[in-house]
Design a protein around this motif. Structure first.
Motif, PDB file in Angstrom:
ATOM      1  N   PRO A 574       0.841  -1.210   0.000  1.00  0.00           N
ATOM      2  CA  PRO A 574       0.000   0.000   0.000  1.00  0.00           C
ATOM      3  C   PRO A 574       0.870   1.252   0.000  1.00  0.00           C
ATOM      4  N   PRO A 575       0.379   2.339  -0.586  1.00  0.00           N
ATOM      5  CA  PRO A 575       1.182   3.566  -0.639  1.00  0.00           C
ATOM      6  C   PRO A 575       1.239   4.258   0.715  1.00  0.00           C
ATOM      7  N   LEU A 576       2.216   5.161   0.830  1.00  0.00           N
ATOM      8  CA  LEU A 576       2.386   5.920   2.073  1.00  0.00           C
ATOM      9  C   LEU A 576       1.898   7.361   1.912  1.00  0.00           C
ATOM     10  N   HIS A 577       1.995   7.892   0.678  1.00  0.00           N
ATOM     11  CA  HIS A 577       1.627   9.295   0.438  1.00  0.00           C
ATOM     12  C   HIS A 577       0.714   9.410  -0.781  1.00  0.00           C
ATOM     13  N   GLN A 594       9.278   8.021   1.760  1.00  0.00           N
ATOM     14  CA  GLN A 594       9.508   9.454   1.894  1.00  0.00           C
ATOM     15  C   GLN A 594      10.371   9.965   0.748  1.00  0.00           C
ATOM     16  N   ARG A 595      11.410   9.198   0.407  1.00  0.00           N
ATOM     17  CA  ARG A 595      12.330   9.604  -0.656  1.00  0.00           C
ATOM     18  C   ARG A 595      11.605   9.657  -1.999  1.00  0.00           C
ATOM     19  N   GLU A 596      10.758   8.664  -2.268  1.00  0.00           N
ATOM     20  CA  GLU A 596      10.019   8.637  -3.524  1.00  0.00           C
ATOM     21  C   GLU A 596       9.036   9.808  -3.605  1.00  0.00           C
ATOM     22  N   MET A 597       8.407  10.142  -2.459  1.00  0.00           N
ATOM     23  CA  MET A 597       7.472  11.269  -2.434  1.00  0.00           C
ATOM     24  C   MET A 597       8.186  12.575  -2.742  1.00  0.00           C
ATOM     25  N   ALA A 682      16.745   6.729   4.725  1.00  0.00           N
ATOM     26  CA  ALA A 682      15.639   5.890   4.248  1.00  0.00           C
ATOM     27  C   ALA A 682      14.672   5.520   5.355  1.00  0.00           C
ATOM     28  N   ILE A 683      15.015   5.841   6.601  1.00  0.00           N
ATOM     29  CA  ILE A 683      14.147   5.473   7.724  1.00  0.00           C
ATOM     30  C   ILE A 683      12.893   6.339   7.693  1.00  0.00           C
TER      31      ILE A 683
END
Length: 685
Positions: A574-577, A594-597, A682-683
């Motif tokens: 599932p996505p985070l953002h 977070q990095r991908e967002m 990445a955390i």
């Protein structure tokens, strides 16, 4: 003829990969994979060459050194790679075997009677994929040296792979052998991480297991592992004078009591196969001779451990020799059970191979010329003729063991154990069949919280194990009721790696999962009766969700492992953002980290689009509406899922025991030692 806008396809569009260039272009084709297993395979190829010298009776000691700079060194006291000039190529023997594919002393010549090598690409492939590759050969009273950079011969002006390299052909004589010094070969290589996946590295435990196994198989050779990766040098020695006997002792599960002594089976036999001669011409009915060595015994436990080797090479997936062993053992014991009065009741069926193997620890080792494997990594033997040979040897000698006056009483205990195993298996099958019939007639027996699908087949059906009741509402509206079923779970299930079987079965959530799948658990699990084609773990994209997924994977690995082995267990992603833009043509993008967002936001802003800030973050699956959950997580056409795999059962068991087991200290030490590998950026905080 009308003109075409398409470019012409001509001879200049063809690519010819010469020499070792083909290895660098497609490394996975030559070493099996480009992850850590591929790096381990590089080591295996080099050490197997030294082992072949030991099997041939020319080496007694192999020393492996793991240096702090990441290089690997293998030294042996064998004959040394031939240093003379090869008539056809004009190259020295050293340069020939290290820079030419399909070159070596294992292609039907007099160099080796049997060998683990088959294709002649091992050492040359390691050379091709290495920043630097140094070889030292001691023979003919001289010390010879040669270095390579990605397979190109030359000279380095200093130590390590970063030293200046000058191409230079030819083998160099750098000195004379000392009085009393043994001949041999020393190879040190620095593999190039660019040819492998990010994070891939040599597994020290796999190196240790490889040396230990080989020491069992070649009793006359001592293997030494020197590990200098942590700065100080630790040394382990592997030497087992009793060979396979020692290996069976080592492999027998701790806590199991022997039911029989260790039975040694040795013999020879011939088989015929089609094979190419030295000119490549295929000939039929070429006679081969096989040497068979097997050690086995039965213990009071239920687990089976059968390790297979061909010319000292471990065959993880067994192959034709394993099939021959199973058939020979089954036939011999079935015949003995039939002849022994009082073992079988009237109309009772004879035991199956599953019953014969219960509680058995066995090692199968065959030595054959030019073995055939299913791949270059030699995980499975495919030489067809060996099946009949080993079946005959095993059947004959096990039959003699059951009839010999000295071992007859011991054999009768084993036969009784096999018959008891068959009875337990049949009883459990009858109980499962009765339970399934009851379930089929009484649909109310299923947990009331199960939201089942309409389809009855398994080709498309999916069971989603959903974290929490809050996500169930959206998932119920999002799913395709024809083939998608839902089972909500309340919180975190029991950690089965720490719990006893009794406590596991008392856990309500675990009991619901086992009941809904309908295939049993543990030794009675029957994959063919599972009610769904796929099981998908659907948890939140946060730390708690990861913990829940880990606990569920542990449950399947411990009590329903065939689901993983058959590739039918998945983890939803599932996505985070939810990244949205404003304006006349608004866009919506889902990101998973977070990095991908941040990268997506930057990309949209560079394109002149206005991003809604702050970017909404999903705290859980329950925050998504049905359309969002369907599009991102449940729609087979657009979703991403991770398949849970089990490539190496031994390594998986060790990892589960380390990370989920009762012992805290090894886990704490591992966390401390691994802390440097954590990417702080990445955390997800």
């Amino acid at each position: 003829m009308t003109a075409s806008a398409e470019p012409l396809y001509g001879a200049d569009d063809l690519t010819h990969l010469e020499g070792l260039e083909a290895v660098r272009k497609r490394p996975g084709m030559y070493i099996g994979s480009t992850d850590s297993r591929g790096i381990n395979h590089l080591f295996t190829e080099i050490v197997d060459n030294s082992t072949d010298e030991g099997v041939a009776g020319h080496a007694t000691r192999v020393v492996v050194t793991l240096h702090a700079d990441g290089s690997v060194q293998v030294d042996d006291d064998g004959r040394g790679i031939p240093t003379g000039k090869h008539a056809k190529s004009g190259l020295s023997g050293v340069e020939l075997v290290l820079t030419r594919l399909h070159a070596g002393g294992k292609f039907g010549g007099s160099g080796y009677k049997t060998s683990g090598g088959l294709h002649g690409v091992g050492a040359s492939a390691v050379n091709a994929l290495s920043h630097r590759f140094d070889v030292t050969v001691r023979n003919d009273g001289k010390v010879h040296e040669m270095s390579f950079a990605h397979g190109v011969p030359g000279v380095f002006d200093g130590p390590g792979p970063k030293a200046k390299f000058t191409p230079q052909p030819g083998l160099r004589v750098v000195g004379k052998m000392k009085r009393g010094e043994r001949t041999g070969t020393s190879i040190r290589y620095w593999y190039d991480s660019r040819y492998f996946e990010t994070g891939a590295k040599l597994d020290t435990e796999a190196v240790r297991a490889k040396l230990r196994n080989t020491a069992f198989l070649v009793p006359g050779v001592t293997y030494v592992l020197r590990d200098a990766t942590e700065g100080s040098i630790g040394e382990e020695t592997f030497s087992y004078p009793h060979g396979l006997r020692d290996m069976v002792e080592f492999l027998t599960p701790s806590g199991d009591k022997p039911v029989s002594g260790i039975i040694m089976i040795t013999g020879e036999g011939t088989y015929k196969e089609n094979a190419a001669d030295e000119n490549g011409v295929m000939k039929s009915n070429v006679e081969r001779r096989a040497e068979i060595e097997v050690a086995l015994r039965w213990s009071t436990g239920y687990e089976r451990t059968v390790e297979c080797f061909t010319n000292t090479i471990r065959n993880v997936h067994g192959g034709t020799h394993r099939r021959g062993f199973d058939r020979g053992a089954l036939k011999a014991l079935q015949e003995a059970i039939s002849k022994t009065r009082g073992l079988l009741k009237p109309k009772e069926d004879l035991p199956t191979a599953e019953d014969v193997l219960e509680g058995m620890t066995a090692v199968i080792h065959v030595r054959i010329p030019e073995p055939q494997f299913t791949s270059q990594t030699k995980d499975e033997l495919s030489t067809a003729g060996i099946t009949r040979v080993i079946q005959g040897v095993v059947e004959k000698q096990l039959k003699a063991w059951t009839e010999d006056r000295k071992t007859k009483s011991e054999a009768k205990i084993v036969l009784q154990k096999v018959v008891d195993a068959a009875r337990v298996r049949l009883t459990q099958k009858q109980q499962k069949d009765a339970a399934r019939r009851k379930t089929a007639l009484e649909g109310a027996a299923m947990p009331p919280k199960l939201v089942d699908c309409r389809t009855t087949g398994i080709s498309r059906s999916e069971l989603f194990l959903v974290e929490g009741d809050s996500a169930l509402g959206s998932a119920r509206m999002a799913r395709v009721s024809e083939y998608q079923a839902l089972l909500p779970l309340r919180g975190k299930i029991l950690n089965v790696q720490k719990a006893s079987l009794g406590d596991t079965l008392k856990n309500a959530e675990i009991a619901s999962i086992v009941q809904v799948l309908g295939a049993g658990s543990g030794r009675t699990f029957d994959l063919s009766t599972m009610r769904y084609g796929r099981v998908i773990l659907m948890a939140d994209a946060d730390v708690d969700g990861s913990h829940i997924r880990t606990l569920l994977i542990t449950l399947f690995a411990r009590y329903m492992r065939p689901v993983i082995e058959d590739g039918r267990l998945y983890a939803a992603m599932p996505p985070l953002h939810k990244v949205m833009t404003k304006g006349r043509n608004p866009e919506t993008h889902f990101t998973f980290t977070q990095r991908e967002m941040e990268a997506k936001v930057a990309e949209l802003e560079r394109a002149g689009k206005t991003v809604v800030t702050p970017v909404p973050r999903f705290k859980g699956l329950g925050e998504m509406d049905a359309d969002e959950l369907w599009e991102t997580t449940m729609n087979p056409a657009t979703r991403s899922v991770r398949r849970i795999t089990l490539d190496d059962a031994e390594a998986a068991e060790a990892a589960l025991d380390l990370l989920m087991g009762e012992k805290v200290e090894p886990r704490r030490n591992w966390l401390i030692e691994s802390s440097g590998r954590v990417d702080q950026a990445a955390i997800d905080i």
